[in-house]
Motif scaffolding. Structure first.
Motif, PDB file in Angstrom:
ATOM      1  N   ASP A   1     -63.750  40.836 -83.753  1.00 28.36           N
ATOM      2  CA  ASP A   1     -62.976  39.690 -84.239  1.00 28.36           C
ATOM      3  C   ASP A   1     -63.497  38.383 -83.643  1.00 28.36           C
ATOM      4  OD1 ASP A   1     -61.842  41.064 -81.907  1.00 28.36           O
ATOM      5  OD2 ASP A   1     -60.415  39.423 -81.840  1.00 28.36           O
ATOM      6  N   ASN A   2     -64.419  38.480 -82.692  1.00 27.40           N
ATOM      7  CA  ASN A   2     -65.007  37.277 -82.107  1.00 27.40           C
ATOM      8  C   ASN A   2     -66.463  37.115 -82.531  1.00 27.40           C
ATOM      9  OD1 ASN A   2     -62.610  36.708 -80.798  1.00 27.40           O
ATOM     10  ND2 ASN A   2     -63.216  37.680 -78.885  1.00 27.40           N
TER      11      ASN A   2
ATOM     12  N   ASP B   1     -65.153  31.553 -80.305  1.00 24.30           N
ATOM     13  CA  ASP B   1     -64.092  32.003 -79.389  1.00 24.30           C
ATOM     14  C   ASP B   1     -64.541  32.038 -77.931  1.00 24.30           C
ATOM     15  OD1 ASP B   1     -62.339  32.107 -81.432  1.00 24.30           O
ATOM     16  OD2 ASP B   1     -61.802  34.219 -81.197  1.00 24.30           O
TER      17      ASP B   1
HETATM   18 MG    MG Z   1     -60.696  35.756 -80.702  1.00 26.29          MG
END
Ligand code: MG
Ligand code: AMP
Length: 524
Positions: free
Chosen positions: A280-281, A290
């Motif tokens: 997710d990063n 992020d």
């Molecule tokens: Mg994140």
């Protein structure tokens, strides 16, 4: 050595903003918001939730990035009172379509299910001279994806993100940018009580591997259609040269493999550790995204773990390239439903994925070669670079300083000559340095390298200044006392990290002893 005062950034001065200036409302394109509306209406599959920020009391500007504002075609003095409210999540400019987006992902190697913008808010997408840019707030309050979080970000971590985004950009590394940082006295509970802040991030897109994973995971036909729409969106707006490809999902994967391999090589080459390389990063555009418990190497230790919460060292410096590959495998799995026949035969996906195994080492060796000032490619270059890293590791020598001092290496003199003392004296084991440096010297002589010319080339790729933890920490401590000048000074300095600046010797120096006690964790 050339010493320059603040090197001016190239963009011309913009004319001052009229009172009450805001971006023209017809400049907002909001294409992701439209994709969401369409998928929601047509498939009943939302890509996020339209919403506004949760107001923060008494926001103040901590810093703005005027170079980025100029690049976006905004006037000088754009940062007026309304802008302060908008970029703190308290108001909107006409034309924006704020939305928090949903994604899922793998965290520390495990499927984590739905995550999403728990504290990020996509304000909208605006046209600009550098192409359409999305503006996103981080820390603007709770969203439907906040889970147990408060939707806030603290001043400490926001300063780190603001500074590092621009530091990475200054280093020439693809990254989300940071336009502004605002702070509020609103208390936020972490390990101790801290205060809230909001970073305005800017990027052509904030789409992550996890956005694709989200729609791939359920296997429902409607989600499959949303996945297809997301692929089409990404290709149309961000990879238009791939449109019309007979295997669009494979073509996208191929491009992301290349970008991710190159990004990993760039991170490694400046000693950057991301700290939380969960899927997710990971940006679908190959941007660094992020910034949390990141760090730059001080004394070289390939196993360095910058994130105190990463007890296994999954995301240590030397593991990053492998983790990039792991994440690409997760992306490949998410794209599989869009590859005809992949349910029976995954080989075409595997073939594309495996290009990483050639691309990364090629990109990495290219970076090391440039940092060593080697021009033409020679068979032993990779070994020469690896042995230099081993030498630094054995002596626990400062990564940034060693490379920078090597720029001044005199190939006309022996390694033990006083001319080479600045770099040689970094190594306690002088004999080991001399042995490696003699190989290096012979390699330079073989390509008739001219020292002055080589030094200049090397100084363009070996930074003087990186955002070491203790530098960020100094700016944070001052800011927590209400003085934002050190944030602004570091921000300016890190925009031109390859140029020595008068009065900034301490910023280029070894970290102080107390730097070792700084612990950076996921708490932000
Ligand atoms: Mg994140
Ligand atoms: P990160 O590890 O910071 O990338 O965050 C992982 C997930 O947790 C993302 O979905 C974030 O939006 C969410 N998250 C992290 N911190 C907070 C917070 N303070 N409030 C709400 N959500 C958060």
């Amino acid at each position: 050595m050339s010493t320059l005062h603040h090197m001016s950034v190239s963009s011309p001065l913009a004319p001052p903003a009229a009172p009450g200036w805001c971006p023209p409302d017809d400049a907002w394109l909001n294409r992701f918001a439209r994709l969401h509306q369409d998928a929601h209406a047509r498939l009943n599959v939302p890509l996020g939730t339209p919403q506004e920020g949760d107001p923060l009391p008494s926001p103040r500007w901590v810093a703005t990035c005027e170079a980025l504002a100029r690049d976006m075609g905004w006037p000088a003095h754009w940062a007026n009172d309304t802008a302060l409210q908008v970029l703190s999540g308290n108001a909107t400019w006409p034309g924006m379509a704020p939305l928090s987006t949903v994604y899922s992902g793998h965290q520390f190697g495990q499927w984590a299910g739905q995550l999403g913008d728990g504290r990020a808010l996509l304000l909208g997408e605006i046209d600009s001279p550098i192409g359409p840019q999305e503006l996103q707030l981080k820390g603007a309050g709770a969203t439907p994806y906040s889970r147990r979080g408060d939707g806030r970000a603290v001043l400490r971590s926001s300063i780190r993100e603001f500074l590092c985004s621009e530091a990475m950009h200054g280093l020439g590394i693809p990254t989300t940018r940071a336009l502004a940082l605002t702070a509020s006295p609103e208390p936020v509970r972490r390990e101790t009580m801290e205060t809230a802040a909001v970073v305005t991030r800017v990027a052509p897109s904030f789409i992550r591997f996890g956005h694709f994973e989200h729609f791939a995971h359920s296997g429902q036909p409607r989600h499959h259609e949303a996945l297809a729409a997301l692929l089409d969106f990404v290709l149309t707006h961000h990879f238009p040269h791939l449109l019309g490809h007979d295997q669009p999902a494979l073509a996208l994967l191929d491009e992301v493999v290349t970008r991710t391999a190159d990004l990993m090589a760039q991170w490694q080459s400046v000693g950057f550790c991301h700290g939380v390389m969960n899927t997710d990063n990971m940006s679908i555009l190959g941007l660094t995204i992020d910034y949390g418990p990141f760090g730059f190497l001080d004394a070289f230790d390939p196993g360095h773990i910058c994130n105190h919460s990463d007890t296994q060292g999954r995301y240590s410096w030397n593991n990053q390239p492998q983790m990039g590959y792991w994440n690409l495998r997760a992306l490949a799995q998410a794209l599989a439903p869009l590859v005809p026949g992949a349910d029976e035969d995954v080989q075409p996906l595997v073939d594309v994925l495996q290009r990483y195994e050639a691309r990364f080492p090629q990109a990495m060796t290219g970076r090391w070669r440039a940092k060593l000032g080697l021009r033409a490619e020679q068979p032993g270059d990779g070994e020469l670079a690896v042995d230099w890293l081993r030498l630094m590791d054995a002596g626990k020598v400062d990564f940034t300083i060693a490379f920078r001092r090597l720029c001044g290496f005199a190939s006309q003199a022996l390694p033990s000559d006083p001319a080479n003392a600045p770099v040689r004296d970094l190594f306690l084991d002088r004999a080991a340095f001399d042995a490696w440096a003699e190989r290096y010297r012979q390699r330079l002589i073989a390509e008739a390298s001219v020292d002055a010319e080589r030094a200049e080339r090397m100084r363009d790729v070996n930074p003087v200044y990186v955002l070491r933890n203790h530098l960020a920490e100094g700016a944070i401590r001052q800011a927590q006392r209400g003085d934002f000048s050190e944030v602004q000074r570091l921000h300016r300095l890190l925009q031109t990290p390859f140029v020595e600046q008068a009065g900034c010797e301490a910023d280029a120096d070894f970290p102080p002893a107390w730097a070792q006690s700084i612990e950076v964790s996921c708490s932000s």
